[in-house]
Design a protein around this motif. Sequence first.
Motif, PDB file in Angstrom:
ATOM      1  N   ALA B 117       0.850 -18.624  -3.509  1.00  0.00           N
ATOM      2  CA  ALA B 117       0.595 -17.802  -4.720  1.00  0.00           C
ATOM      3  C   ALA B 117       0.031 -19.136  -5.534  1.00  0.00           C
ATOM      4  N   ILE B 118       0.396 -20.106  -5.776  1.00  0.00           N
ATOM      5  CA  ILE B 118      -0.050 -21.316  -6.562  1.00  0.00           C
ATOM      6  C   ILE B 118      -1.401 -21.428  -6.046  1.00  0.00           C
ATOM      7  N   TYR B 119      -1.475 -21.861  -4.817  1.00  0.00           N
ATOM      8  CA  TYR B 119      -3.003 -22.094  -4.239  1.00  0.00           C
ATOM      9  C   TYR B 119      -4.074 -21.183  -4.873  1.00  0.00           C
ATOM     10  N   LEU B 120      -3.578 -19.886  -4.473  1.00  0.00           N
ATOM     11  CA  LEU B 120      -4.535 -18.727  -4.625  1.00  0.00           C
ATOM     12  C   LEU B 120      -4.969 -18.469  -6.134  1.00  0.00           C
ATOM     13  N   SER B 121      -3.778 -18.804  -6.861  1.00  0.00           N
ATOM     14  CA  SER B 121      -4.110 -18.514  -8.485  1.00  0.00           C
ATOM     15  C   SER B 121      -4.729 -19.689  -9.082  1.00  0.00           C
ATOM     16  N   GLU B 122      -4.477 -21.044  -8.798  1.00  0.00           N
ATOM     17  CA  GLU B 122      -4.880 -22.182  -9.311  1.00  0.00           C
ATOM     18  C   GLU B 122      -6.090 -22.823  -8.593  1.00  0.00           C
ATOM     19  N   TYR B 123      -5.833 -23.066  -7.483  1.00  0.00           N
ATOM     20  CA  TYR B 123      -6.533 -24.157  -6.736  1.00  0.00           C
ATOM     21  C   TYR B 123      -7.845 -23.363  -6.119  1.00  0.00           C
ATOM     22  N   ALA B 124      -7.545 -22.203  -5.543  1.00  0.00           N
ATOM     23  CA  ALA B 124      -8.596 -21.545  -4.593  1.00  0.00           C
ATOM     24  C   ALA B 124     -10.027 -21.422  -5.343  1.00  0.00           C
ATOM     25  N   SER B 125     -11.082 -21.617  -4.533  1.00  0.00           N
ATOM     26  CA  SER B 125     -12.494 -21.158  -5.205  1.00  0.00           C
ATOM     27  C   SER B 125     -12.460 -19.447  -4.853  1.00  0.00           C
ATOM     28  N   GLU B 126     -13.531 -19.074  -5.643  1.00  0.00           N
ATOM     29  CA  GLU B 126     -13.467 -17.446  -5.449  1.00  0.00           C
ATOM     30  C   GLU B 126     -13.768 -17.068  -4.115  1.00  0.00           C
ATOM     31  N   LYS B 127     -14.477 -17.955  -3.232  1.00  0.00           N
ATOM     32  CA  LYS B 127     -14.922 -17.829  -1.945  1.00  0.00           C
ATOM     33  C   LYS B 127     -13.748 -17.701  -0.743  1.00  0.00           C
ATOM     34  N   ALA B 128     -12.725 -18.814  -1.302  1.00  0.00           N
ATOM     35  CA  ALA B 128     -11.681 -18.940  -0.564  1.00  0.00           C
ATOM     36  C   ALA B 128     -10.740 -17.767  -0.519  1.00  0.00           C
ATOM     37  N   ARG B 129     -10.475 -17.393  -1.817  1.00  0.00           N
ATOM     38  CA  ARG B 129      -9.566 -16.153  -2.214  1.00  0.00           C
ATOM     39  C   ARG B 129     -10.125 -15.011  -1.634  1.00  0.00           C
ATOM     40  N   ARG B 130     -11.473 -14.851  -1.567  1.00  0.00           N
ATOM     41  CA  ARG B 130     -12.026 -13.719  -0.798  1.00  0.00           C
ATOM     42  C   ARG B 130     -11.748 -13.364   0.544  1.00  0.00           C
ATOM     43  N   ILE B 131     -11.403 -14.672   1.146  1.00  0.00           N
ATOM     44  CA  ILE B 131     -11.051 -14.651   2.577  1.00  0.00           C
ATOM     45  C   ILE B 131      -9.750 -14.781   2.832  1.00  0.00           C
ATOM     46  N   LEU B 132      -9.017 -15.450   1.949  1.00  0.00           N
ATOM     47  CA  LEU B 132      -7.412 -15.501   2.074  1.00  0.00           C
ATOM     48  C   LEU B 132      -6.729 -14.408   1.517  1.00  0.00           C
ATOM     49  N   LYS B 133      -7.087 -13.539   0.785  1.00  0.00           N
ATOM     50  CA  LYS B 133      -6.165 -12.353   0.225  1.00  0.00           C
ATOM     51  C   LYS B 133      -6.205 -11.371   1.375  1.00  0.00           C
ATOM     52  N   PRO B 134      -7.327 -11.064   1.978  1.00  0.00           N
ATOM     53  CA  PRO B 134      -7.300  -9.925   2.927  1.00  0.00           C
ATOM     54  C   PRO B 134      -6.232 -10.175   4.188  1.00  0.00           C
ATOM     55  N   ILE B 135      -6.380 -11.739   4.568  1.00  0.00           N
ATOM     56  CA  ILE B 135      -5.367 -12.259   5.575  1.00  0.00           C
ATOM     57  C   ILE B 135      -3.987 -11.900   5.023  1.00  0.00           C
ATOM     58  N   LEU B 136      -3.700 -11.955   3.798  1.00  0.00           N
ATOM     59  CA  LEU B 136      -2.250 -11.572   3.407  1.00  0.00           C
ATOM     60  C   LEU B 136      -1.974 -10.027   3.511  1.00  0.00           C
ATOM     61  N   GLU B 137      -3.002  -9.467   3.149  1.00  0.00           N
ATOM     62  CA  GLU B 137      -3.180  -8.055   3.082  1.00  0.00           C
ATOM     63  C   GLU B 137      -2.583  -7.474   4.510  1.00  0.00           C
ATOM     64  N   ILE B 138      -3.465  -8.286   5.484  1.00  0.00           N
ATOM     65  CA  ILE B 138      -3.220  -7.969   7.024  1.00  0.00           C
ATOM     66  C   ILE B 138      -1.819  -8.244   7.318  1.00  0.00           C
TER      67      ILE B 138
END
Lengths: 276, 318, 294
Positions: B117-138
């Motif tokens: 959560a910290i990585y996604l909210s504070e560190y990740a770039s918009e691009k990284a979030r777009r890739i990582l969040k769907p993986i979590l959803e899967i």
Amino acid sequence: MTVLTGKANAKTNNLSASTGSETENKKIVYNTKDLNLWYGEDHALKNINLPIHENEVTAIIGPSGCGKSTYIKTLNRMVEMIPIVRISGEILYRERNIFDKNFQVEDLRTRVGMVFQKPNPFPKSIYENVAYGPKIHGIRDKKILDEIVEKSLKGAAIWNEVKDRLNENAYGLSGGQQQRLCIARALAIEPDVILMDEPTSALDPISTLKVEELVQELKKDFSIIIVTHNMQQAARISDKTAFFLSGEVIEFAETDKIFSTPSDKRTEDYITGRFG
Amino acid sequence: MQKSTRQDQHSRPAVSDLIAQKKKNRTVGSTLEKLVPGILFGIAAVSIITTVGILLTLITETVLFFQEVNFFSFFTGTELKPLGQNAVFGVLPLLTGTLISTAIAMLVAIPIGLMTAIYLSEYASEKARRILKPILEILAGIPTIVYGFFAFTFVTPLLRSFIPGLEPTNILSPGLVMGIMIIPMVASLSEDAMSAVPNSMREGALALGSTKLEVTWKVVVPAAISGIIASFVLGISRAIGETMIVTIASGSSKNFTFDITQSMQTMTAYIVEVSGGEAAAGTTLYHSLYAVAMTLFVFTLVMNFIAQYISRRFREEY
Amino acid sequence: MKHVNVEQVQKKMGSRLFANTFAKTLFLLATLFGLVVLVVLIYRVIQDGAAWINFDFLTNKLSTDPERAGIMGAILGTLWLMAVVAPVTMVLGVGTAIYLEEYAKKGRIQSIIQTNISNLAGVPSVVFGLLGLTVFARGMELGNVVLAGGLTMALLVLPVVVVSSQEAIRAVPQFLREASFGMGATKWQTVKNVVLPASLPGILTGTILALSRAIGETAPLVVLGIPALLIPLPDSIFDKFTILPVQIYYWTLDSALVAEYTNLAAATILILLIVLFVMNSVAILIRNKFQKRY
């Protein structure tokens, strides 16, 4: 629907004299008597008395928060969508109190069209937008609907721009076109009165001009009540003007008179740009 | 009225007259209009009826159970032998199984979920979030039965290769896998809480020369703490109620033990075992199903209430 | 005299920045952990199951002989189950959402229903299984047939549909409702002609996600007593049935006895994951295609 208009009743017309405006032969469509409205504790409209005549353009002007929008939304009872609203007094539409228990609010809104501040077409085709009103009121005959759609779009001076793409989504139109579509939509049920709540506030100058011309045109067939924060607009298009301030009607008279020789100091201050 | 003049220009009657006509024979429409609120209320009431149904079902059979088994001995009994002549019903083996598997799961889910959560909210770039969040959803969308299969056929053998004493069915493996399953839940709820912290608070700290880590740890996490803790509690509730992973990978041993290399049974797994075995209605065994389910229900309900209370009571006003 | 010793701050800054970089890496690794697990899991399933998927596997009935076993029954059972769950949960879910968003007055009843729905969402699925067993299978004497399973499952995923439909309805701008009321439309006409069409994409997306949850659920149906035995293919909602996850469950349990059951379970998992993937893709497509335009 019961016939709301009935025969001309000369006696009730005399009520207009009380505001000091010139008595005419035109009938009164809307007569507001001692109207008070509260949002919770906030007293938003205070003792409003206002007779509105048919086939005229009545402008309502005033600074932000003066109650002008609230007032026009009270005329078709849209204001009641806010749950904390309380109302006293009466508004007679064609001599019947619209707050009467037996008065169907849907009937009122069928007779009184409304155009909103922001263009608000439905996310449907242009055709479906205009046909919406007739359809919900039970008109299903395709031929009649076609006729109504064409006539309404012509009436709103947008027919030539959209006649080749009636089945396209209304959101493909420009803001100005959308607003004229919304006017066409209101015309489709052939209302008696059209309420316009700052209809040009979201539009560019050219679109604004088109809508203003349209209002002049529509005046022949409809009674129009228009709220505007633009004094020039009120001066250009209206026959009568009411000036609202802090929920009260300060002055109501012929537009010419309001803008040339206002009788109240506050009106003068407002139209000369000293506040608001 | 002025419409009459326009009517003359057309062959058809004015729309307003047509509408008035239609109005007269529109009684069907207005009847429907009156019925709709009632119908919708009836539909909305189904969810209430469901809750009442669950409660009634659980309570009636649980009451029958406690007419046959002593209430006190049920909750303090360390022995559970539901079958046979001298059946003994003590719920503690199931409670320890449930709590231990939940604890293991949360040891995985809380740190990894929070860090994600910290990585996604504070560190990740918009691009990284777009890739990582769907993986979590899967990950969140994978059925628990698949995780159960994964625990049983992959994680357990893997663990056994370096924990020699680990039994083929044990509580450790499903606990870990359950933790993995809960990571997305903790991560996304915590991230929501952290994303809700206004940027002005971050900027204030950054402008003083704080590093991102300091901002995260001293400003963002404290500001979002109620949402974060609520996500932990909901994760616990989810772990307590999780069924298939433990049923498959932890076996059905009803030993009262704290040894995580052993097979243990959770409350949920007991319910599956006993009901799947088609216990005859009316027997104590059948009633025990409901007593255990009632205990489970109360546990998860309390957890959900706590989560709701935390997020409501400590809702940050920014 | 200065209170901030610049030299001191600069000296410390080095280690503070290192801590920041270290933490960032750690957080990234934690995030990637999920990805790694996902890859391993899918790799394992493919390794065990892909070779077993063929036409016979998809069309054969169940069999104790792994070489002849197929999942036709489970596929049909899943379809039949959805045929009950989809309409029931959609009518109940959308109806409840409309009631809560458009009709209910803000107050006790509305907040009771709303709280109840969020609590129902937290009830373990196995408890829903017991509800289904007690009320539908035994109470109504339906037995462990499609209808009983479908109703149980519909109630289980109901909160998902309600909440997503509520969000979709709430996202319909107020000015569209005003436009409709302004034309003299009644409440129901407005809901039916304006609110529902505008929120349909959101409602569909939520419903598909709810169905994909139902398709993967195992525990309630195992509790309902779906047999591990071979049963004839279901023909109606009053037939006994099995579904993909339950089949996976029994094969996984017995994999200790017959090694090939692991492969059958893995192959079935692959089919299940493909179905879920397709459903989710459709949901995302709908969501993207009908992004709000107002």
